[in-house]
Design a protein around this motif. Structure first.
Motif, PDB file in Angstrom:
ATOM      1  N   PRO A  18       0.797  -1.450  -0.569  1.00  0.00           N
ATOM      2  CA  PRO A  18       0.130  -0.225  -0.018  1.00  0.00           C
ATOM      3  C   PRO A  18       0.985   1.363   0.304  1.00  0.00           C
ATOM      4  CG  PRO A  18      -0.241  -1.341   2.325  1.00  0.00           C
ATOM      5  CD  PRO A  18       0.585  -2.078   1.056  1.00  0.00           C
ATOM      6  N   PRO A  25      -5.350   7.286  -3.493  1.00  0.00           N
ATOM      7  CA  PRO A  25      -5.084   5.992  -3.078  1.00  0.00           C
ATOM      8  C   PRO A  25      -5.610   5.688  -4.500  1.00  0.00           C
ATOM      9  CG  PRO A  25      -6.461   6.711  -1.825  1.00  0.00           C
ATOM     10  CD  PRO A  25      -5.975   8.235  -2.918  1.00  0.00           C
ATOM     11  N   HIS A 507     -11.211  -7.485  -5.536  1.00  0.00           N
ATOM     12  CA  HIS A 507     -11.725  -6.572  -4.809  1.00  0.00           C
ATOM     13  C   HIS A 507     -12.534  -7.074  -3.404  1.00  0.00           C
ATOM     14  CE1 HIS A 507     -10.561  -3.863  -8.059  1.00  0.00           C
ATOM     15  NE2 HIS A 507      -9.848  -3.273  -7.542  1.00  0.00           N
ATOM     16  N   THR A 523     -16.815   1.386   1.401  1.00  0.00           N
ATOM     17  CA  THR A 523     -15.242   1.319   1.116  1.00  0.00           C
ATOM     18  C   THR A 523     -15.449   0.073   0.297  1.00  0.00           C
ATOM     19  OG1 THR A 523     -15.121   2.055   3.336  1.00  0.00           O
ATOM     20  CG2 THR A 523     -13.265   1.793   2.596  1.00  0.00           C
ATOM     21  N   ARG A 524     -13.654   0.713  -0.239  1.00  0.00           N
ATOM     22  CA  ARG A 524     -12.959  -0.604  -1.199  1.00  0.00           C
ATOM     23  C   ARG A 524     -11.508  -1.115  -1.124  1.00  0.00           C
ATOM     24  NH1 ARG A 524     -14.815   0.280  -6.681  1.00  0.00           N
ATOM     25  NH2 ARG A 524     -12.843   2.366  -6.925  1.00  0.00           N
ATOM     26  N   TRP A 525     -11.022  -1.479  -1.587  1.00  0.00           N
ATOM     27  CA  TRP A 525      -9.668  -2.764  -0.644  1.00  0.00           C
ATOM     28  C   TRP A 525      -9.173  -2.944  -2.325  1.00  0.00           C
ATOM     29  CZ3 TRP A 525     -12.856  -2.630   3.280  1.00  0.00           C
ATOM     30  CH2 TRP A 525     -12.357  -1.197   4.500  1.00  0.00           C
ATOM     31  N   ARG A 526      -8.504  -3.027  -2.627  1.00  0.00           N
ATOM     32  CA  ARG A 526      -7.790  -4.288  -3.467  1.00  0.00           C
ATOM     33  C   ARG A 526      -6.880  -5.892  -2.378  1.00  0.00           C
ATOM     34  NH1 ARG A 526      -6.685  -4.173  -9.384  1.00  0.00           N
ATOM     35  NH2 ARG A 526      -5.513  -6.527 -10.090  1.00  0.00           N
ATOM     36  N   GLN A 529      -3.443  -6.271  -0.849  1.00  0.00           N
ATOM     37  CA  GLN A 529      -3.488  -5.193   0.824  1.00  0.00           C
ATOM     38  C   GLN A 529      -2.958  -6.350   2.201  1.00  0.00           C
ATOM     39  OE1 GLN A 529      -4.098  -0.875   1.084  1.00  0.00           O
ATOM     40  NE2 GLN A 529      -6.155  -0.892  -0.500  1.00  0.00           N
ATOM     41  N   LEU A 536      -4.148  -0.572   6.030  1.00  0.00           N
ATOM     42  CA  LEU A 536      -5.211  -0.794   4.818  1.00  0.00           C
ATOM     43  C   LEU A 536      -5.070   0.926   4.076  1.00  0.00           C
ATOM     44  CD1 LEU A 536      -8.097  -3.417   5.709  1.00  0.00           C
ATOM     45  CD2 LEU A 536      -5.901  -3.312   4.354  1.00  0.00           C
ATOM     46  N   ALA A 538      -7.787   2.778   0.930  1.00  0.00           N
ATOM     47  CA  ALA A 538      -9.096   2.452   0.705  1.00  0.00           C
ATOM     48  C   ALA A 538      -8.711   2.779  -0.633  1.00  0.00           C
ATOM     49  CB  ALA A 538      -9.858   3.501   0.921  1.00  0.00           C
TER      50      ALA A 538
END
Length: 737
Positions: A18, A25, A507, A523-526, A529, A536, A538
């Motif tokens: 990250p 981001p 995701h 909220t979104r994360w790859r 991560q 994290l 986002a």
């Protein structure tokens, strides 16, 4: 921004490191065929290798692969919609060791039970014989020695005999709806059964087992202090019975011959030795004269026995269950081996019920679903890890392989021949309670929860976990090697107290709905991560406000990365539908008023499918029972939502809140939506997976299910669609109208 490469061992995936919190981001094009990183302050996208697995969003193209950084659909599915296979693990269900590396497995099958006799060789199990019993719900089994096994079912039990490589039924007995059987011993030709009564004293039931295929009830003997455990003497002419406050010796007629005056909650007899234990003490007696030969004291004793290996005592130490092996020297126990079995369950203090640990022959140990043979020399425990032992609930698909998961096990199933799936790796392991994200080198990510989450901790939909009932939402980044052994890399607490956690192809999303339903945070994360210990960052943080006075009631399960939807309920018996573009400046389209209570939503691009029912006018407020099912397809056209299709039908009175028989949407690719319906359709009124054409919902096909238990996962493979969960594993050809 560097990329971490795990190499070719299949362990840690290509994990994104990250960026620093000061960096923007939004460096992610949401394409599974590319990997993004910020290099010198610039977002750089790199194509993954050609041939990497991907999903083009169309269930009717099989074998999708990345080519030059884009996902290309594979060959069209051929053949009509239908189930290709419904594989089951060969050795699932309750089990018991019967000596000589032989085991019995009690596999639920239809309205009865298939009893499978298997022989263990190394880590493999080979089937020797199978016996069909009409009895359902077999919950426990006990090896009685002499190749006899007693089993317990809902309102009774029975006796089995093994002769050579063959199984024979020796008869059954009933106990009624209140009593339960929980311990057995064979004394001469009499079967002793400990009976428990929640409203009164325990009894010892005596059955005549001299006939080859029938058990005759000879009556009961009251045991006022309770029957905690039962064991036959070495010569099988007496029985030892633990009451908790004493240990009784019982004759073949069920008469109490004498009391030993030694408190015990468990008793084991073997080769002239009697082992008694309470929660804090183990006493070893010589059977011939009752003389104490040794004793062991410990803070927590689970159970103990004496075998040809010596005195074996299972204790709890520092949160672990430890099996200690003692040799008796000059009246004193000397430890010759200490072997860890597994952690203590924080909820019950045990991994399994205490009484079942020694239910097997002394050459075997069964600990929950785990099977061990007992070796003659240290280390004594040797686990049998045949991957056909059981299959967990959640699933991740990768080409022609299914990876079935939960926090107790991991199994790989080869689907190269979809009509004959076979387990190729895996087995049970002791995992960590919580949500887990698996990010493989290739293919979709896996999102799953511990087995204890079902059905007591809320509702799960494929690719989605309900987390609102949890005090915190911890996610573990976990990878598996080629043998399906897990490695945990990092644990992250998801911020904001999410209501649902979703997974798309690469995701992870958290959707948080505030208590009043006034706004929704997305909220979104790859997913990569989650494998790095750094905090994290986002890639998307978006708040959506509900219309004033119109609270959000239902949130769509995310089937893609571009849009979501929600339903509000300003008035009972109806809903207003809203569509939201993700990352699009909080743009909300709607509302569209629907005259149904919306239970579930699926969104793909500009299309939404809503599932619900009409409110019962006879019930004030939201009724717990429904009498019809309604599907509605809605499209976003510019700044408006338009209903394009609707279909519904009357159903039997059905619970709308059952977690054992859920009504839910499983998968939506923008063209066909798949739903699990415990009542099926008017054409096929049975538990089914029903596929409906979104543009014309009156067009549908059904895939029959064995029972209405939940499905937790739905994935596309090279061989077709696969659904899995407590209901089982279903391999299906997609419907391609």
């Amino acid at each position: 921004m560097p990329l971490l490469d795990a190499g070719a061992d299949g362990g840690l995936p290509d994990a994104w490191v990250p960026p620093d919190a000061s960096e923007p981001p939004g460096c992610d094009d949401l394409d599974p065929c590319t990997r993004e990183a910020i290099v010198g302050g610039v977002c750089v996208s790199t194509a993954v290798r050609d041939g990497a697995l991907c999903d083009d969003g169309d269930s009717c193209t099989l074998g999708d692969r990345c080519v030059a950084g884009r996902c290309r659909g594979g060959a069209p599915s051929t053949g009509g919609a239908g189930l290709v296979s419904v594989p089951v693990p060969a050795f699932r269900g309750r089990s018991v060791g019967i000596g000589g590396d032989d085991f019995l497995f009690f596999r639920p099958e239809g309205t009865g039970t298939a009893v499978v006799l298997a022989h263990g060789e190394g880590g493999r199990l080979d089937e020797l014989d199978e016996l069909q019993l009409p009895t359902p719900g077999i919950s426990r089994a006990f090896s009685l020695g002499e190749k006899l096994v007693a089993y317990v079912a809902f309102h009774g039990g029975g006796l089995l005999e093994i002769s050579g490589d063959e199984l024979f039924a020796r008869g059954t007995f009933d106990v009624g709806p209140v009593l339960s059987a929980h311990h057995f011993a064979m004394i001469e030709d009499r079967l002793f059964v400990c009976m428990s009564d929640p409203f009164g004293p325990s009894d010892l039931r005596v059955l005549d087992a001299s006939a080859p295929d029938v058990l005759v009830d000879l009556g009961t003997v009251p045991i006022p202090d309770g029957c905690r455990a039962l064991a036959a003497s070495t010569d099988r002419r007496r029985a030892y019975l633990s009451t908790g406050t004493d240990t009784l010796v019982v004759t073949p007629d069920g008469l109490i011959e004498r009391a030993l005056g030694i408190a015990s909650t468990s008793v084991h007899v073997s080769d002239g030795f009697v082992t008694l234990n309470t929660e804090r003490r183990v006493q070893l007696l010589r059977e011939a004269d009752g003389v104490e030969l040794a004793r062991v004291d410990a803070p927590v004793v689970q159970i103990a026995r004496h075998t040809r290996r010596g005195l074996e005592v299972m204790t709890h130490e520092a949160g672990m269950r430890v099996l200690s092996f003692y040799e008796i020297r000059a009246g004193a126990p000397v430890v010759i081996s200490r072997e860890v079995v597994g952690p203590v369950d924080p909820g019950t203090g045990l991994a399994v019920e205490t009484t079942s640990v020694w239910a097997s022959h002394e050459d075997a140990l069964l600990d929950g679903m785990r099977l061990f043979r007992m070796r003659a020399t240290p280390p004594f425990l040797e686990e049998i890890r045949d991957p056909r032992r059981f299959w967990p609930y959640w699933m991740r698909a990768a080409g022609t392989t299914l990876h079935l998961r939960d926090d107790h096990g991991a199994i790989a199933i080869d689907l190269s021949d979809p009509a004959a799936p076979r387990a190729v790796a895996g087995g049970e392991f002791l995992g960590t309670d919580g949500m887990t994200i698996e990010v493989p080198n290739d293919g979709e990510i896996g999102l799953y929860g511990a087995r204890s989450w079902w059905p007591t901790r809320g509702r799960h939909r494929p690719g989605s976990l309900f987390t609102q009932s949890l005090s915190h939402a911890n996610v573990i980044g976990r990878s598996f090697d080629a043998a399906e052994r897990p490695t945990d890399h990092a644990t992250h607490a998801l911020p904001g107290g999410p209501t649902y956690v979703h997974a798309t192809y690469r995701h992870v999303y958290a959707e948080s709905l505030d208590a009043s339903g006034a706004h929704l945070d997305v909220t979104r994360w790859r997913a990569e991560q989650l494998f790095a210990p750094e905090p994290l960052v986002a890639g998307l943080e978006q708040r959506v406000d509900a219309p004033p006075g119109d609270p959000i009631a239902q949130i769509a399960r995310l089937h893609g990365d571009t849009a979501t939807a929600f339903a509000t309920t300003a008035a009972w018996g109806s809903a207003d539908l809203h569509w939201v573009v993700l990352g699009g400046g909080e743009r909300v389209v709607g509302p569209l008023h629907l005259d149904i209570e919306v239970e579930d939503l699926a969104v793909d691009g500009d299309r939404i499918v809503a599932m619900g029912w009409h409110a019962d006018p006879a019930s004030p407020g939201s009724a717990l029972t429904i009498h019809d099912i309604v599907f509605v397809t809605v499209e976003r056209r510019g700044d408006a939502l338009v209903e394009v299709s609707r279909a519904g039908w009357a159903t039997p009175a059905t619970s709308r809140v059952s977690t054992y028989a859920p009504i839910q949407l499983l998968r939506f690719d923008g063209r066909v939506v798949y739903a699990q319906l415990p009542f099926g359709t008017p054409d096929e009124p049975r538990p089914s997976i029903v596929a409906l054409l979104a543009s014309d919902l009156s067009a549908r096909v059904g895939y029959p299910m064995r029972d209405p238990l939940p499905l937790f996962s739905a994935s596309e493979t090279d061989m077709g669609l696969v659904f899995s969960g407590p209901a089982g594993v279903y391999v299906a050809r997609p419907w391609c109208p």
